[in-house]
Scaffold this motif. Structure first.
Motif, short mmCIF file in Angstrom:
data_model
loop_
_atom_site.label_atom_id
_atom_site.label_comp_id
_atom_site.label_asym_id
_atom_site.label_seq_id
_atom_site.Cartn_x
_atom_site.Cartn_y
_atom_site.Cartn_z
N ALA A 17 0.83 -1.21 0.00
CA ALA A 17 0.00 0.00 0.00
C ALA A 17 0.86 1.26 0.00
O ALA A 17 0.47 2.27 -0.57
CB ALA A 17 -0.95 0.00 1.19
N PRO A 21 -0.05 2.83 -3.77
CA PRO A 21 -1.31 3.15 -3.09
C PRO A 21 -2.52 3.24 -4.01
O PRO A 21 -3.64 3.14 -3.55
CB PRO A 21 -1.02 4.48 -2.41
CG PRO A 21 0.09 5.09 -3.19
CD PRO A 21 0.91 3.93 -3.68
N THR A 25 -4.52 -1.52 -0.92
CA THR A 25 -4.93 -0.90 0.33
C THR A 25 -4.94 -2.00 1.38
O THR A 25 -4.55 -3.13 1.10
CB THR A 25 -6.31 -0.21 0.20
OG1 THR A 25 -6.57 0.54 1.37
CG2 THR A 25 -7.42 -1.21 -0.04
N GLN A 26 -5.36 -1.67 2.59
CA GLN A 26 -5.45 -2.68 3.63
C GLN A 26 -6.90 -2.78 4.10
O GLN A 26 -7.59 -1.76 4.21
CB GLN A 26 -4.52 -2.34 4.79
CG GLN A 26 -3.06 -2.52 4.40
CD GLN A 26 -2.10 -2.13 5.50
OE1 GLN A 26 -1.96 -0.96 5.78
NE2 GLN A 26 -1.49 -3.13 6.10
N SER A 32 -3.47 -6.93 3.23
CA SER A 32 -3.45 -6.39 1.88
C SER A 32 -4.68 -6.80 1.08
O SER A 32 -5.14 -7.94 1.15
CB SER A 32 -2.19 -6.87 1.17
OG SER A 32 -2.16 -6.39 -0.15
#
Length: 66
Positions: A17, A21, A25-26, A32
């Protein structure tokens, strides 16, 4: 391009991320995941670098054939 994330291997370090980005994302648990609509990496040159940056090798990137 096909991006795979091994959810069993991911430790939530977040390097993907940070590196790409716009693609990664998380999730709510800190692991992840791909941003919606970015399953093909969106042509980002940073996707391969994000895979290399993963400390546990949870991300794979391959070219789609056909």
């Amino acid at each position: 391009m096909h991006i795979g994330i091994d959810k069993d291997t991911c430790i939530g370090a977040g390097q993907c991320a940070l590196t790409a980005p716009g693609v990664f994302t998380q999730d709510d648990d800190g692991y992840s995941t791909l941003r919606p609509g970015r399953e093909d990496g969106g042509g980002s040159a940073l996707v391969r670098e994000a895979a290399r940056a993963c400390p546990v090798g949870a991300i794979t990137v391959s070219e789609r054939v056909g």
